[in-house]
Scaffold this motif. Sequence first.
Motif, mmCIF file in Angstrom:
data_model
loop_
_atom_site.group_PDB
_atom_site.id
_atom_site.type_symbol
_atom_site.label_atom_id
_atom_site.label_comp_id
_atom_site.label_asym_id
_atom_site.label_seq_id
_atom_site.Cartn_x
_atom_site.Cartn_y
_atom_site.Cartn_z
ATOM 1 N N ALA A 7 0.835 -1.208 0.000
ATOM 2 C CA ALA A 7 0.000 0.000 0.000
ATOM 3 C C ALA A 7 0.864 1.251 0.000
ATOM 4 O O ALA A 7 0.552 2.226 -0.674
ATOM 5 C CB ALA A 7 -0.930 -0.008 1.208
ATOM 6 N N THR A 8 1.961 1.213 0.743
ATOM 7 C CA THR A 8 2.864 2.369 0.780
ATOM 8 C C THR A 8 3.469 2.618 -0.592
ATOM 9 O O THR A 8 3.554 3.755 -1.046
ATOM 10 C CB THR A 8 3.971 2.151 1.825
ATOM 11 O OG1 THR A 8 3.361 1.981 3.107
ATOM 12 C CG2 THR A 8 4.920 3.338 1.875
ATOM 13 N N ARG A 9 3.868 1.550 -1.278
ATOM 14 C CA ARG A 9 4.426 1.709 -2.628
ATOM 15 C C ARG A 9 3.380 2.305 -3.572
ATOM 16 O O ARG A 9 3.674 3.203 -4.356
ATOM 17 C CB ARG A 9 4.930 0.367 -3.153
ATOM 18 C CG ARG A 9 6.229 -0.092 -2.523
ATOM 19 C CD ARG A 9 6.820 -1.278 -3.259
ATOM 20 N NE ARG A 9 5.959 -2.445 -3.239
ATOM 21 C CZ ARG A 9 5.884 -3.333 -2.241
ATOM 22 N NH1 ARG A 9 6.633 -3.157 -1.172
ATOM 23 N NH2 ARG A 9 5.086 -4.384 -2.318
ATOM 24 N N ILE A 10 2.172 1.817 -3.487
ATOM 25 C CA ILE A 10 1.097 2.338 -4.333
ATOM 26 C C ILE A 10 0.818 3.788 -3.976
ATOM 27 O O ILE A 10 0.669 4.639 -4.848
ATOM 28 C CB ILE A 10 -0.173 1.481 -4.192
ATOM 29 C CG1 ILE A 10 0.079 0.088 -4.779
ATOM 30 C CG2 ILE A 10 -1.369 2.155 -4.865
ATOM 31 C CD1 ILE A 10 -0.997 -0.913 -4.457
ATOM 32 N N TYR A 11 0.753 4.080 -2.686
ATOM 33 C CA TYR A 11 0.488 5.440 -2.220
ATOM 34 C C TYR A 11 1.495 6.425 -2.804
ATOM 35 O O TYR A 11 1.137 7.518 -3.222
ATOM 36 C CB TYR A 11 0.526 5.476 -0.696
ATOM 37 C CG TYR A 11 0.583 6.868 -0.122
ATOM 38 C CD1 TYR A 11 -0.551 7.672 -0.112
ATOM 39 C CD2 TYR A 11 1.764 7.379 0.384
ATOM 40 C CE1 TYR A 11 -0.500 8.953 0.409
ATOM 41 C CE2 TYR A 11 1.808 8.660 0.910
ATOM 42 C CZ TYR A 11 0.677 9.437 0.913
ATOM 43 O OH TYR A 11 0.723 10.698 1.427
ATOM 44 N N HIS A 23 -7.124 6.475 4.207
ATOM 45 C CA HIS A 23 -6.684 5.174 4.716
ATOM 46 C C HIS A 23 -5.337 5.273 5.431
ATOM 47 O O HIS A 23 -5.127 4.633 6.458
ATOM 48 C CB HIS A 23 -6.648 4.145 3.598
ATOM 49 C CG HIS A 23 -8.024 3.788 3.114
ATOM 50 N ND1 HIS A 23 -8.946 3.132 3.894
ATOM 51 C CD2 HIS A 23 -8.643 4.042 1.944
ATOM 52 C CE1 HIS A 23 -10.066 2.978 3.215
ATOM 53 N NE2 HIS A 23 -9.909 3.524 2.025
ATOM 54 N N PHE A 24 -4.438 6.073 4.907
ATOM 55 C CA PHE A 24 -3.156 6.244 5.591
ATOM 56 C C PHE A 24 -3.319 7.051 6.878
ATOM 57 O O PHE A 24 -2.610 6.805 7.850
ATOM 58 C CB PHE A 24 -2.109 6.848 4.660
ATOM 59 C CG PHE A 24 -1.380 5.808 3.886
ATOM 60 C CD1 PHE A 24 -0.227 5.231 4.374
ATOM 61 C CD2 PHE A 24 -1.884 5.364 2.675
ATOM 62 C CE1 PHE A 24 0.427 4.231 3.668
ATOM 63 C CE2 PHE A 24 -1.245 4.370 1.964
ATOM 64 C CZ PHE A 24 -0.084 3.803 2.454
ATOM 65 N N ALA A 25 -4.239 7.973 6.911
ATOM 66 C CA ALA A 25 -4.511 8.703 8.156
ATOM 67 C C ALA A 25 -5.008 7.735 9.226
ATOM 68 O O ALA A 25 -4.548 7.779 10.373
ATOM 69 C CB ALA A 25 -5.535 9.804 7.919
ATOM 70 N N ARG A 43 -2.320 15.675 9.011
ATOM 71 C CA ARG A 43 -1.789 16.201 7.745
ATOM 72 C C ARG A 43 -2.417 15.470 6.560
ATOM 73 O O ARG A 43 -2.840 16.095 5.581
ATOM 74 C CB ARG A 43 -0.261 16.047 7.696
ATOM 75 C CG ARG A 43 0.366 16.614 6.426
ATOM 76 C CD ARG A 43 1.840 16.248 6.312
ATOM 77 N NE ARG A 43 2.007 14.881 5.869
ATOM 78 C CZ ARG A 43 2.108 14.511 4.583
ATOM 79 N NH1 ARG A 43 2.048 15.398 3.617
ATOM 80 N NH2 ARG A 43 2.273 13.247 4.268
ATOM 81 N N GLN A 44 -2.509 14.156 6.657
ATOM 82 C CA GLN A 44 -3.111 13.367 5.583
ATOM 83 C C GLN A 44 -4.571 13.781 5.365
ATOM 84 O O GLN A 44 -5.039 13.893 4.235
ATOM 85 C CB GLN A 44 -3.047 11.870 5.930
ATOM 86 C CG GLN A 44 -1.659 11.317 6.109
ATOM 87 C CD GLN A 44 -1.002 10.943 4.806
ATOM 88 O OE1 GLN A 44 -1.670 10.746 3.803
ATOM 89 N NE2 GLN A 44 0.307 10.839 4.817
ATOM 90 N N LEU A 45 -5.278 13.987 6.451
ATOM 91 C CA LEU A 45 -6.690 14.379 6.348
ATOM 92 C C LEU A 45 -6.841 15.781 5.758
ATOM 93 O O LEU A 45 -7.774 16.039 4.990
ATOM 94 C CB LEU A 45 -7.365 14.293 7.714
ATOM 95 C CG LEU A 45 -7.489 12.878 8.276
ATOM 96 C CD1 LEU A 45 -7.924 12.923 9.730
ATOM 97 C CD2 LEU A 45 -8.443 12.039 7.445
#
Length: 109
Positions: A7-11, A23-25, A43-45
Amino acid sequence: ERDLDQATRIYKTVPDFPSTWLHFAIAHVEGRGVRQDYVEAYRQLLLADKFRSMNAPSKKEIEIQAQSHRENRRHIRVRELMAILEAGLTPEQQLRASEAARDYWNAHR
């Protein structure tokens, strides 16, 4: 269980999707696969909220497209989680997250 490394690579390749930021938040709030960090979650939000504000669908689009309804529910979740985090973060932490979000936004626009 989801593969958060994948997921991190895709993100990193598609960072401009509000659902990805949401989702990362949540992962940062819960400490799932990443260190628990409420400032980073906020920050993500902020980024998800900004992207949604800049690309909001028209009322007509919402009426026509079922997908838009799902996006609206996701945006409501973003705003609800932001409110929860705002209640627990200090003004300095909120400012730090806001500045980091602004810097990211400016660098990628």
